[in-house]
Design a protein around this motif. Structure first.
Motif, PDB file in Angstrom:
ATOM      1  N   LEU A 154       0.726  -1.687   0.026  1.00  0.00           N
ATOM      2  CA  LEU A 154      -0.315  -0.217   0.114  1.00  0.00           C
ATOM      3  C   LEU A 154       0.606   0.674   0.193  1.00  0.00           C
ATOM      4  CD1 LEU A 154      -2.727  -0.898   2.551  1.00  0.00           C
ATOM      5  CD2 LEU A 154      -2.563  -0.783   0.218  1.00  0.00           C
TER       6      LEU A 154
ATOM      7  N   PHE B 262      -0.616   3.699   1.173  1.00  0.00           N
ATOM      8  CA  PHE B 262      -1.001   5.127   1.238  1.00  0.00           C
ATOM      9  C   PHE B 262      -1.335   4.570   2.841  1.00  0.00           C
ATOM     10  CE2 PHE B 262      -4.236   2.516  -0.790  1.00  0.00           C
ATOM     11  CZ  PHE B 262      -4.874   2.336   0.313  1.00  0.00           C
ATOM     12  N   ALA B 263      -1.950   5.418   3.913  1.00  0.00           N
ATOM     13  CA  ALA B 263      -2.252   4.675   5.489  1.00  0.00           C
ATOM     14  C   ALA B 263      -4.112   4.340   5.544  1.00  0.00           C
ATOM     15  CB  ALA B 263      -1.658   5.559   6.535  1.00  0.00           C
ATOM     16  N   GLN B 264      -4.539   3.172   5.688  1.00  0.00           N
ATOM     17  CA  GLN B 264      -5.116   2.862   6.025  1.00  0.00           C
ATOM     18  C   GLN B 264      -5.603   3.561   7.245  1.00  0.00           C
ATOM     19  OE1 GLN B 264      -6.213  -1.293   5.834  1.00  0.00           O
ATOM     20  NE2 GLN B 264      -6.190  -1.123   3.496  1.00  0.00           N
ATOM     21  N   GLU B 265      -7.256   3.785   7.073  1.00  0.00           N
ATOM     22  CA  GLU B 265      -7.651   4.969   8.534  1.00  0.00           C
ATOM     23  C   GLU B 265      -8.934   4.301   8.881  1.00  0.00           C
ATOM     24  OE1 GLU B 265      -9.188   8.565   7.153  1.00  0.00           O
ATOM     25  OE2 GLU B 265      -6.992   9.180   6.296  1.00  0.00           O
TER      26      GLU B 265
ATOM     27  N   THR C  32     -10.326  -1.874   9.503  1.00  0.00           N
ATOM     28  CA  THR C  32     -11.435  -3.189   8.197  1.00  0.00           C
ATOM     29  C   THR C  32     -12.333  -4.041   8.643  1.00  0.00           C
ATOM     30  OG1 THR C  32      -9.247  -4.618   7.774  1.00  0.00           O
ATOM     31  CG2 THR C  32      -9.261  -3.006   6.667  1.00  0.00           C
TER      32      THR C  32
ATOM     33  N   SER D 125     -13.950  -7.534   9.041  1.00  0.00           N
ATOM     34  CA  SER D 125     -13.695  -8.894   8.765  1.00  0.00           C
ATOM     35  C   SER D 125     -13.885 -10.385   8.857  1.00  0.00           C
ATOM     36  CB  SER D 125     -12.280  -9.873   9.831  1.00  0.00           C
ATOM     37  OG  SER D 125     -12.943  -9.518  10.866  1.00  0.00           O
TER      38      SER D 125
END
Length: 115
Positions: A99, A101-104, A107, A109
């Protein structure tokens, strides 16, 4: 072991080497050839010196059929019956792209069903 004849001792060592190669799951792929990894050492791994006497550069490391890592071998030397390969870099292989970019936030599951 000192009391055994030389031929018997050599036969035992050859059988132990064959057995270790069969049990080894880790394999190194370089230049279209595959060699079993006899054991992992700090900063690298050991190969059978009877099969390969010198190895440098980029190689692929497999655990059975699974591609585990790519390695950069910077030095190799024979110690006894083993070729000790010193690894500068060992990069794990991922099944997805990195990735950029940083995931905000977390997530999902899975979903919980209503009871």
């Amino acid at each position: 072991m000192e009391f055994l004849p030389k031929e018997v001792l050599e036969g035992l060592r050859a059988a132990q080497k064959r057995d270790a190669a069969k049990k080894a799951r880790l394999r190194v792929l370089a230049g279209g050839q595959i060699w079993p990894v006899l054991r992992r050492v700090p900063g690298g791994f050991a190969l059978d010196a009877d099969e390969v006497t010198h190895l440098r550069g980029h190689v692929d490391l497999y655990d059975g059929p699974k591609h585990v890592a790519t390695c950069l071998i910077v030095a190799s030397e024979i110690q006894g019956n083993e070729l000790i390969c010193t690894v500068k870099r060992e990069t794990p292989v991922s099944d997805r792209a990195a990735l950029d970019f940083a995931q905000e936030g977390p997530t999902l599951s899975g979903y919980l069903t209503k009871i």
